[in-house]
Design a protein around this motif. Structure first.
Motif, PDB file in Angstrom:
ATOM      1  N   ILE A 205       0.828  -1.211   0.000  1.00 56.44           N
ATOM      2  CA  ILE A 205       0.000   0.000   0.000  1.00 56.44           C
ATOM      3  C   ILE A 205       0.863   1.261   0.000  1.00 56.44           C
ATOM      4  CG2 ILE A 205      -1.989  -1.133   1.068  1.00 56.44           C
ATOM      5  CD1 ILE A 205      -1.509   0.584   3.501  1.00 56.44           C
ATOM      6  N   ARG A 206       2.109   1.157   0.469  1.00 50.61           N
ATOM      7  CA  ARG A 206       2.989   2.333   0.385  1.00 50.61           C
ATOM      8  C   ARG A 206       3.408   2.603  -1.061  1.00 50.61           C
ATOM      9  NH1 ARG A 206       5.628   4.086   5.091  1.00 50.61           N
ATOM     10  NH2 ARG A 206       7.553   4.440   3.958  1.00 50.61           N
ATOM     11  N   CYS A 207       3.344   1.562  -1.902  1.00 47.29           N
ATOM     12  CA  CYS A 207       3.652   1.769  -3.314  1.00 47.29           C
ATOM     13  C   CYS A 207       2.538   2.546  -3.998  1.00 47.29           C
ATOM     14  CB  CYS A 207       3.830   0.422  -4.027  1.00 47.29           C
ATOM     15  SG  CYS A 207       5.474  -0.251  -3.824  1.00 47.29           S
ATOM     16  N   ILE A 208       1.303   2.415  -3.465  1.00 49.96           N
ATOM     17  CA  ILE A 208       0.168   3.043  -4.148  1.00 49.96           C
ATOM     18  C   ILE A 208       0.271   4.563  -4.112  1.00 49.96           C
ATOM     19  CG2 ILE A 208      -2.352   3.302  -4.068  1.00 49.96           C
ATOM     20  CD1 ILE A 208      -2.470   0.349  -3.258  1.00 49.96           C
ATOM     21  N   ASN A 209       0.849   5.148  -3.036  1.00 50.33           N
ATOM     22  CA  ASN A 209       1.104   6.600  -3.120  1.00 50.33           C
ATOM     23  C   ASN A 209       2.605   6.904  -3.183  1.00 50.33           C
ATOM     24  OD1 ASN A 209       1.759   6.071  -0.522  1.00 50.33           O
ATOM     25  ND2 ASN A 209       0.448   7.634   0.394  1.00 50.33           N
ATOM     26  N   ARG A 210       3.341   5.916  -3.617  1.00 49.82           N
ATOM     27  CA  ARG A 210       4.767   6.054  -3.885  1.00 49.82           C
ATOM     28  C   ARG A 210       5.573   6.570  -2.693  1.00 49.82           C
ATOM     29  NH1 ARG A 210       7.459   5.377  -8.751  1.00 49.82           N
ATOM     30  NH2 ARG A 210       9.578   6.153  -8.750  1.00 49.82           N
ATOM     31  N   LEU A 211       5.207   6.111  -1.503  1.00 50.81           N
ATOM     32  CA  LEU A 211       6.146   6.296  -0.402  1.00 50.81           C
ATOM     33  C   LEU A 211       7.294   5.307  -0.603  1.00 50.81           C
ATOM     34  CD1 LEU A 211       3.894   6.855   2.731  1.00 50.81           C
ATOM     35  CD2 LEU A 211       5.158   8.526   1.397  1.00 50.81           C
ATOM     36  N   GLU A 212       6.982   4.213  -1.350  1.00 46.13           N
ATOM     37  CA  GLU A 212       8.028   3.318  -1.849  1.00 46.13           C
ATOM     38  C   GLU A 212       7.906   3.313  -3.366  1.00 46.13           C
ATOM     39  OE1 GLU A 212      10.111   1.785   0.109  1.00 46.13           O
ATOM     40  OE2 GLU A 212       9.114   1.722   2.066  1.00 46.13           O
ATOM     41  N   ASN A 213       9.033   3.195  -4.057  1.00 48.55           N
ATOM     42  CA  ASN A 213       8.906   3.083  -5.506  1.00 48.55           C
ATOM     43  C   ASN A 213       9.070   1.634  -5.945  1.00 48.55           C
ATOM     44  OD1 ASN A 213      11.494   3.090  -4.748  1.00 48.55           O
ATOM     45  ND2 ASN A 213      12.244   4.503  -6.303  1.00 48.55           N
TER      46      ASN A 213
ATOM     47  N   ILE B 278      -1.558   2.324 -11.607  1.00 53.45           N
ATOM     48  CA  ILE B 278      -2.374   3.423 -12.117  1.00 53.45           C
ATOM     49  C   ILE B 278      -3.385   3.807 -11.047  1.00 53.45           C
ATOM     50  CG2 ILE B 278      -3.994   4.151 -13.892  1.00 53.45           C
ATOM     51  CD1 ILE B 278      -2.621   1.963 -15.662  1.00 53.45           C
ATOM     52  N   VAL B 279      -3.321   5.052 -10.608  1.00 49.39           N
ATOM     53  CA  VAL B 279      -4.256   5.531  -9.602  1.00 49.39           C
ATOM     54  C   VAL B 279      -5.064   6.661 -10.211  1.00 49.39           C
ATOM     55  CG1 VAL B 279      -4.513   6.572  -7.328  1.00 49.39           C
ATOM     56  CG2 VAL B 279      -2.674   4.940  -7.746  1.00 49.39           C
ATOM     57  N   ASP B 280      -6.375   6.501 -10.247  1.00 50.20           N
ATOM     58  CA  ASP B 280      -7.270   7.521 -10.772  1.00 50.20           C
ATOM     59  C   ASP B 280      -6.814   7.979 -12.167  1.00 50.20           C
ATOM     60  OD1 ASP B 280      -9.514   9.039 -10.606  1.00 50.20           O
ATOM     61  OD2 ASP B 280      -8.506  10.754  -9.656  1.00 50.20           O
TER      62      ASP B 280
ATOM     63  N   ARG C 163      -0.883  11.967  -4.376  1.00 47.59           N
ATOM     64  CA  ARG C 163      -0.807  11.894  -2.916  1.00 47.59           C
ATOM     65  C   ARG C 163      -1.874  12.760  -2.265  1.00 47.59           C
ATOM     66  NH1 ARG C 163       5.677  12.217  -2.386  1.00 47.59           N
ATOM     67  NH2 ARG C 163       6.123   9.985  -2.513  1.00 47.59           N
ATOM     68  N   ALA C 164      -2.195  13.888  -2.911  1.00 47.74           N
ATOM     69  CA  ALA C 164      -3.231  14.745  -2.352  1.00 47.74           C
ATOM     70  C   ALA C 164      -4.601  14.082  -2.450  1.00 47.74           C
ATOM     71  CB  ALA C 164      -3.238  16.089  -3.072  1.00 47.74           C
ATOM     72  N   GLU C 165      -4.734  13.113  -3.365  1.00 49.02           N
ATOM     73  CA  GLU C 165      -6.028  12.439  -3.530  1.00 49.02           C
ATOM     74  C   GLU C 165      -6.111  11.160  -2.726  1.00 49.02           C
ATOM     75  OE1 GLU C 165      -6.775  11.645  -7.597  1.00 49.02           O
ATOM     76  OE2 GLU C 165      -6.909  13.762  -8.144  1.00 49.02           O
ATOM     77  N   VAL C 166      -4.959  10.666  -2.263  1.00 46.47           N
ATOM     78  CA  VAL C 166      -4.916   9.401  -1.534  1.00 46.47           C
ATOM     79  C   VAL C 166      -4.530   9.685  -0.088  1.00 46.47           C
ATOM     80  CG1 VAL C 166      -3.854   7.137  -1.419  1.00 46.47           C
ATOM     81  CG2 VAL C 166      -4.205   8.214  -3.626  1.00 46.47           C
ATOM     82  N   GLY C 167      -5.459   9.484   0.820  1.00 40.43           N
ATOM     83  CA  GLY C 167      -5.148   9.704   2.231  1.00 40.43           C
ATOM     84  C   GLY C 167      -4.475   8.485   2.811  1.00 40.43           C
ATOM     85  N   MET C 168      -3.590   8.709   3.803  1.00 35.29           N
ATOM     86  CA  MET C 168      -2.929   7.544   4.399  1.00 35.29           C
ATOM     87  C   MET C 168      -2.904   7.676   5.909  1.00 35.29           C
ATOM     88  SD  MET C 168       0.280   5.513   3.114  1.00 35.29           S
ATOM     89  CE  MET C 168       0.823   4.019   3.916  1.00 35.29           C
ATOM     90  N   VAL C 169      -3.154   6.549   6.566  1.00 41.34           N
ATOM     91  CA  VAL C 169      -3.106   6.513   8.024  1.00 41.34           C
ATOM     92  C   VAL C 169      -2.063   5.491   8.423  1.00 41.34           C
ATOM     93  CG1 VAL C 169      -4.413   5.997  10.111  1.00 41.34           C
ATOM     94  CG2 VAL C 169      -5.521   7.185   8.209  1.00 41.34           C
ATOM     95  N   PHE C 170      -1.178   5.883   9.356  1.00 43.22           N
ATOM     96  CA  PHE C 170      -0.025   5.048   9.666  1.00 43.22           C
ATOM     97  C   PHE C 170      -0.194   4.324  11.003  1.00 43.22           C
ATOM     98  CE2 PHE C 170       1.256   8.571   7.061  1.00 43.22           C
ATOM     99  CZ  PHE C 170       2.079   8.002   6.107  1.00 43.22           C
ATOM    100  N   GLN C 171       0.592   3.270  11.130  1.00 44.68           N
ATOM    101  CA  GLN C 171       0.582   2.531  12.395  1.00 44.68           C
ATOM    102  C   GLN C 171       0.992   3.426  13.563  1.00 44.68           C
ATOM    103  OE1 GLN C 171       3.066  -0.934  12.235  1.00 44.68           O
ATOM    104  NE2 GLN C 171       2.658  -1.510  14.348  1.00 44.68           N
ATOM    105  N   GLN C 172       2.024   4.264  13.349  1.00 43.49           N
ATOM    106  CA  GLN C 172       2.546   5.107  14.443  1.00 43.49           C
ATOM    107  C   GLN C 172       1.943   6.508  14.426  1.00 43.49           C
ATOM    108  OE1 GLN C 172       4.220   3.959  16.808  1.00 43.49           O
ATOM    109  NE2 GLN C 172       4.841   1.977  15.998  1.00 43.49           N
TER     110      GLN C 172
ATOM    111  N   SER D 246       2.611  11.988   2.291  1.00 44.09           N
ATOM    112  CA  SER D 246       1.314  11.391   1.988  1.00 44.09           C
ATOM    113  C   SER D 246       0.224  12.452   1.922  1.00 44.09           C
ATOM    114  CB  SER D 246       0.956  10.322   3.022  1.00 44.09           C
ATOM    115  OG  SER D 246       0.527  10.929   4.209  1.00 44.09           O
ATOM    116  N   LEU D 247       0.488  13.653   2.480  1.00 40.55           N
ATOM    117  CA  LEU D 247      -0.494  14.729   2.387  1.00 40.55           C
ATOM    118  C   LEU D 247      -0.282  15.567   1.129  1.00 40.55           C
ATOM    119  CD1 LEU D 247      -0.501  15.809   6.109  1.00 40.55           C
ATOM    120  CD2 LEU D 247      -2.410  14.833   4.861  1.00 40.55           C
ATOM    121  N   GLY D 248       0.652  15.151   0.289  1.00 46.41           N
ATOM    122  CA  GLY D 248       0.840  15.841  -0.983  1.00 46.41           C
ATOM    123  C   GLY D 248       1.837  16.978  -0.935  1.00 46.41           C
TER     124      GLY D 248
END
Lengths: 243, 418
Positions: free
Chosen positions: A47-55, A62-64, A79-88, B321-323
């Protein structure tokens, strides 16, 4: 319904170690997917690949309708369209909860400050911590912090929400308050990909379940089928251990 | 033989107190008399025992009064803070002895035997310090060779500076931003023009005449203002993914950190002009300020980098992640936290910078310590080095202590911990 996320033959390596192997995944608008699997199986990386926190090194994501590639301009839009919530939680400790929520709307979406703060209060109300708005993250309990983090992500009005083990760092009695918020969000029609071990939550919310092991998607099935008659032996073993 | 009778107990509190206190007082009196009355009470004892006798007596005394939960509040406080074990008792005694032996002579030299009246060295007749020296040279120590009738220009500049700093603390929050912007961008220009002159009918005063404490302030202020942002950008550069940026930052930092400041200053004054094209000229003071700025920026960069590395990866993840892009992420999320973490380190670098300014004497610029060095070689005032440098130490200490306190305040104010 159209696919809002598509992964085609995605491969990823950390140095020589392959963490993702030929991942194929399609997520439709408003679909809720829960990913489970043993630790080190590549769930978080996926899931980190989906907003490219990992490449990723191979394949297409393809996202949207936008392919994620080296082009950084696209990545910031996605990234502005994909929200992320982290474990920490990863709240910004130097800002109040309200500022945590209004920071990105002001600076990334260019909303006027007043409007951004109204939006922030709205979302804090949604996760039921509007009375904590002026406190700093360090003054909140774990559950409150995670709800604030969810509100922060919601303030960007994302089309998709990614949850990376959102309850794993919480005390047992705080897990419920966070899950309640997530269930609420799911009922509101958000597209969600959730990495979690909370099978109760999965049964209640998920449309599809994905089981991963050693970087591969071992099984993908409708939630009811997944729990009632899993096909692969590995899934059976995993479920027998955590249920 | 039963030795337990010698062990101080609550039951014989009275006798223990009497024995302990008298031993302790005798020890103190021993050191007191040998320091001030020139009479050594324990002189008849063999050498080494004689030397340590106050310590032995004092430690024995403290041993006898070390009674836990004696019921006497004063005694308990003393025992807890100064006398909790034999080792601590000895440490306390050593501190007391050092105070007795060295504080009164120091006070005598600085105040009681010192000379404050008069105008020449010959007026200093007492044994102590000759503060007349400072008094006579005070103007030079403050303003260097700056001509007396023009000194109001320096005073006005510093009054504006002081006024704006005070108003930062007094005025409401929303004006703060403007005053800080004024201090950073407009004030330096005003001050520079006012002090150097050449416009508005002000007499031109070349930088060679600047000096004294005002020069200390000018050099440190400019270096402080500029070395901070340069240091921050170098720190970011060193962590950059772009190889060109990364390696040039590393090269810059390691080059400047590896060279002593005194050689940098020397080169800026002597060698740098040789590389300039013919006919161009750059003011010596300006070159020196640039040299100090770049030198301290290299240190600042490493301090800031320490803060950047202390931040967890999650903060970067969350911001991304917030863009947020690179600059927004760093200026909104990363740097505010990293800089807060390294306030002690930044204060350290700033203090070092202020205390490094005297080194500009190598290129012939004389700030406070330099002016004192010059004054003490004046034939009429030979032998005044101690007074001069004590004065310099005091002034530098006041400046640095104020900065240190301010940094601690800032740390407390910015803390968002529980």
């Amino acid at each position: 319904m159209t696919n809002i996320i598509e992964l085609k033959k995605v491969n990823k390596w950390f140095d020589k170690f392959q963490v993702l192997k030929d991942i194929e995944l399609e997520v439709k608008t408003q679909e809720k997917i829960v990913i489970c699997g043993p630790s080190g199986s590549g769930k978080s990386t996926l899931i980190r690949c989906i907003n490219r926190l990992e490449n990723h090194q191979e394949g297409k994501i393809i996202v949207d309708n936008t392919e994620i590639s080296e082009d950084t301009k696209n990545i910031e839009i996605i990234r502005a369209e994909v929200g992320m919530v982290f474990q920490q939680f990863n709240l910004f400790p130097h800002l109040s909860v309200l500022d945590n929520c209004s920071l990105a709307p002001i600076w990334v979406k260019k909303l006027p400050k007043k409007k951004a703060e109204e939006l922030a209060m709205e979302n804090l109300k949604r996760v039921q911590i509007e009375d904590q708005a002026l406190k700093f993250p360090g003054q909140l309990s774990g559950g409150q912090q995670q709800r604030a983090a969810i509100a922060r992500a919601l303030c960007m009005e994302p089309k998709i929400m990614l949850f990376d083990e959102p309850t794993s760092a919480l005390d047992p009695e705080m897990i419920k308050e966070v899950l309640d918020v997530m269930v609420d969000l799911a009922k509101g029609g958000m597209t969600m990909i959730v990495v979690t071990h909370e099978m109760g939550f999965a049964k209640e919310v998920a449309d599809n379940m994905i089981f991963m092991d050693e970087g591969r998607i071992v099984e993908k099935a409708k939630t009811k089928d997944f729990f009632d008659n899993p096909k692969s032996d590995r899934t059976k073993l995993f479920l027998s251990q955590i249920l | 033989m039963n030795l337990s009778i010698l062990k101080p107990k609550k039951e014989n509190l009275q006798s223990c107190l009497v024995v302990g206190t008298s031993l302790f007082c005798f020890g103190i009196f021993d050191i007191f008399s040998s320091t001030f009355l020139n009479y050594n009470i324990t002189g008849y004892l063999p050498g080494i025992i004689n030397y340590f006798s106050p310590l032995i007596l004092g430690a024995l005394g403290l041993y006898f009064i070390r009674i836990e939960y004696s019921g006497n509040k004063t005694l308990d406080t003393i025992n807890k803070n100064l006398n909790s074990s034999n080792f601590n008792a000895v440490l306390s005694l050593i501190v007391i002895f050092v105070l007795i032996k060295y504080v009164p002579p120091t006070l005598n030299w600085t105040f009681f035997d010192a000379n404050f009246v008069g105008n020449t060295k010959e007026d200093c007749t007492g044994d102590g310090a000759c503060w007349v020296f400072i008094k006579v040279w005070f103007n030079r120590f403050m303003y260097g060779m700056y001509p007396n009738p023009e000194q109001w220009r320096i005073n006005v500049s510093f009054l504006i500076l002081l006024g704006s700093i005070v108003s930062i603390f007094i005025l409401p929050h929303k004006f703060k931003k403007f005053i800080i912007l004024f201090l950073l961008f407009i004030f330096p220009i005003i001050a520079l023009n006012l002090i150097s002159g050449g416009i508005f009918g002000l007499k031109w005063i070349e930088t060679g005449a600047w000096g004294g404490l005002s020069l200390t302030f000018i050099v440190s202020a400019f270096a402080l203002i500029f070395c901070f942002p340069i240091g921050v950008f170098l720190a970011l550069g060193r962590r950059s993914d772009l190889p060109a940026v990364k390696y040039s930052s590393i090269g810059f930092i390691e080059l400047w950190r590896g060279v002593p400041l005194i050689t940098v200053l020397f080169m800026s004054a002597v060698m740098f002009p040789m590389f300039l094209p013919d006919g161009t000229y750059m003011d010596k003071l300006m070159r020196v300020i640039i040299a100090i700025t770049l030198f301290e920026a290299a240190y600042m960069a490493e301090v800031v980098r320490g803060g950047l590395q202390a931040l967890p990866r999650g903060q970067y993840d969350a911001a991304q992640s917030l863009g947020m892009g690179y600059w927004r992420m760093h200026f909104l999320v990363i740097l505010p936290q990293a800089l807060k973490l390294v306030i002690p380190g930044i204060a350290n670098t700033f203090l070092a910078l202020v205390k490094d300014t005297p080194l500009i004497f190598v290129v012939g610029l004389l700030e406070l310590a330099g002016m004192i060095g010059l004054a003490k070689t004046n034939p009429k005032w030979l032998g005044m080095a101690a007074e001069g440098y004590v004065f310099a130490a005091f002034v530098f200490w006041v400046i640095c202590f104020a900065m240190s306190r301010y940094s601690q305040n800032l740390e407390k104010k910015l803390s968002t911990e529980r």
